[in-house]
Design a protein around this motif. Sequence first.
Motif, short mmCIF file in Angstrom:
data_model
loop_
_atom_site.label_atom_id
_atom_site.label_comp_id
_atom_site.label_asym_id
_atom_site.label_seq_id
_atom_site.Cartn_x
_atom_site.Cartn_y
_atom_site.Cartn_z
N ARG A 297 0.86 -1.19 0.00
CA ARG A 297 0.00 0.00 0.00
C ARG A 297 0.89 1.24 0.00
NH1 ARG A 297 -3.35 2.32 5.10
NH2 ARG A 297 -1.18 2.73 5.66
N SER A 390 -12.52 2.34 0.68
CA SER A 390 -12.81 1.15 1.48
C SER A 390 -12.17 -0.08 0.84
CB SER A 390 -14.32 0.95 1.60
OG SER A 390 -14.92 0.88 0.32
N THR A 391 -12.07 -1.13 1.60
CA THR A 391 -11.50 -2.37 1.10
C THR A 391 -12.46 -3.06 0.14
OG1 THR A 391 -12.36 -3.61 2.98
CG2 THR A 391 -10.14 -2.73 3.20
N GLU A 399 -5.84 -7.89 3.45
CA GLU A 399 -6.03 -6.79 2.50
C GLU A 399 -5.81 -5.45 3.20
OE1 GLU A 399 -9.37 -4.68 -0.42
OE2 GLU A 399 -9.92 -6.42 0.78
N ARG A 401 -6.02 -1.54 4.12
CA ARG A 401 -7.11 -0.55 4.13
C ARG A 401 -6.61 0.74 3.48
NH1 ARG A 401 -11.89 0.07 6.18
NH2 ARG A 401 -11.75 -1.95 7.23
N SER A 429 -3.65 -0.08 -2.29
CA SER A 429 -2.90 -1.25 -2.74
C SER A 429 -3.02 -1.43 -4.25
CB SER A 429 -3.41 -2.51 -2.03
OG SER A 429 -4.69 -2.87 -2.53
N GLN A 432 -6.46 -2.68 -5.33
CA GLN A 432 -7.52 -1.68 -5.28
C GLN A 432 -7.44 -0.73 -6.48
OE1 GLN A 432 -6.45 -0.39 -1.39
NE2 GLN A 432 -7.52 -2.09 -0.38
#
Length: 700
Positions: A297, A390-391, A399, A401, A429, A432
Amino acid sequence: MNIKKSILVRVRVAFLLVCLFACAIVYKIVQIQFMDGQKWKSISKERRIYYKPVAATRGNIFSDNGSILATSLPFYRVAIDPTVAKAEVFNSGVDSLGLLLSRFYGDKSADHYRRKIKNARHSDRQYIRLNSRQINYQEKKMMAKWPIFREGKGRGGVIFEKVEKRFKPFGILADRTIGFINEDKNGAGLEFSFNNNLAGTDGEALFERIAGGSKPIYDGTDVKPQHGYDIKTTIDINLQDVAENALYKALERTNAEYGCVIMMEVKTGEIKAIANLGKTKGGYIEDYNYAVGNQGRTEPGSTFKLASMMALFEHAPHVKLTDTIDTGNGRYRIKNTYMSDAKINGYGKITVQQVFEKSSNIGVAKLMEENFSQSQQAYVDYLHKFGLGSTLGFQMDGEARPYMKSPQDKNWYGTTLTSMAIGYETKISPLQTLALYNAVANNGVKVQPIIVKEIRKADNVIQSFSTRVLIDKICSDETLKKLKMMLEGVVTHGTAKNILSSDYKIAGKTGTARKVKDGKYVREYSTSFAGYFPADNPKYSCIVIIDSPKGVNVYGGDVAAPVFKELADKAYARDLAMHQPLQARVVPDKESLPLVKAGNFDDLSVILNKIGISNHATAGQDEEWVKVEQQRRSLNFTANPVLEGKVPDVTGMTLRDALFILGNQHLEVNVEGSGKRVQKQSVEPGTDIIKDKNITITLS
């Protein structure tokens, strides 16, 4: 009293005390052995007999086509209860058994094993382990036919103690994704995330403590273990292999710190490949899931500009791609800091389309200031609307955040809006980021990425995971149209034009974000490329991250984009459904035949029939690939078989067909020359394929 008499008295007293002590010992022995004997026997038996867990067989992990990614293989330790066999069976077989054990293990003499077994029988020992080495199932089957052993457990006393080991048939392929779980039930990857399904339920069996260990007691009270379920993933082994190899080469070439690749099916969200490699002293290994976890991330850099432009077009739909922005000389003051573009002296006045294609920081910043300076919260609200705050609810644990600032935060500064717009002061990440690009490719439908398709017990599906829509429509159709044009422009005219393909269209965005060390931005970069292909009918989306590359050209287009291209080329070559249908052409000169030398039988037959060229196959010909010979006014097809383990003949074929065939044979292909057909190949057809063998094809 003289000295002699004194000594005599002392000796007599000492003798009396010794006698009394001896009597006490005898009394205690009699008490323990006879008076309290039954009591101590009961206690001994209670402590010697105990229930011990019997581990369940762990479930398998499969790829999308059913190939085993991880399984549990049975191994065994060999022990024996030498008191079980009858005297006749034991005496006639012990010498032969000792000889066979000596030959098999190769560590002790036959006499050693013979004496070890006979001494144990003479001492009435009910359990001895013959050797600590573990044997496999085939060796167990062989041993079960040996003297004494062939009588089985009940009459021969042989004990094969099962020990299971986790085995990965593809070695380190997708190693971190498959993951592990240790004795403390801690771990990573699928093994850890789906442990409740894979582990099953342990059983229970009665064991007896004996000298040197314990042995099972088969009294019918044991509880059989419930074996674990299997899980079927979405991973495509071939694409996974290409992703890892392409990533490894790029990391090694640039001496980067780590990298990751994720490839996903646009419509379904199924992850077909996910590779993570980190730098160690010995090279690069899958040491952490950078694609999903907290260590991956980071500030995304320019790939985040897609979200910013999406927010801009939703907030100000009047903004056109042809509108112009003056980016000046490449240096722009914002409050008390300066923002710069990659090009020295700047881009000057350019269109909104070019702002994105050239990845102009100043152009994006000015667009944000013009449209969101009075409503900065609206910009952040759009980001949350796109699901970036949001995840994703990914199936694997760990995962990350997302970190997304808000104007109400204390660390929201006067420069935060423009910094966030170009991918700084926010962290998400790679997975995402990819989900956003996938949504654009999927006409605005944002789906949840999935990596496990089914949980199974043998052929029965216990639970299935289908595509789940997270956002029905991420933005308007008009915004989507603009975004797609910009993403395609990056590859055709912009920072990723080095990966432009003549076979299919790619849409995407490069990213180059400066790293932070000790609270300051330094000249180290996290490079990336995110996009999808074919752009006109997207099948796959993909993101590539390469962190801290070394060298002169360390931008996303130079480092990450080529990895994307290599993976996309292989995926395109092996998926005929993505290929554009060949357009039939009318032959203007009926006296001359078209130049056809080799190719796919069905494709060639359809085309030639369409344009009215006579063609036929050799009798009995049913091969997929053919050579073409001219016979007067017709073309004759002869078989050109592609044999497993043999180098195929691709001379005369188009580059597309040649890459498809050679790629399926796991050959690394180098292309030389220019032209439409393969003139020659460096390795003779029919040669045995050597692992990681390179082949060069020359075009003409």
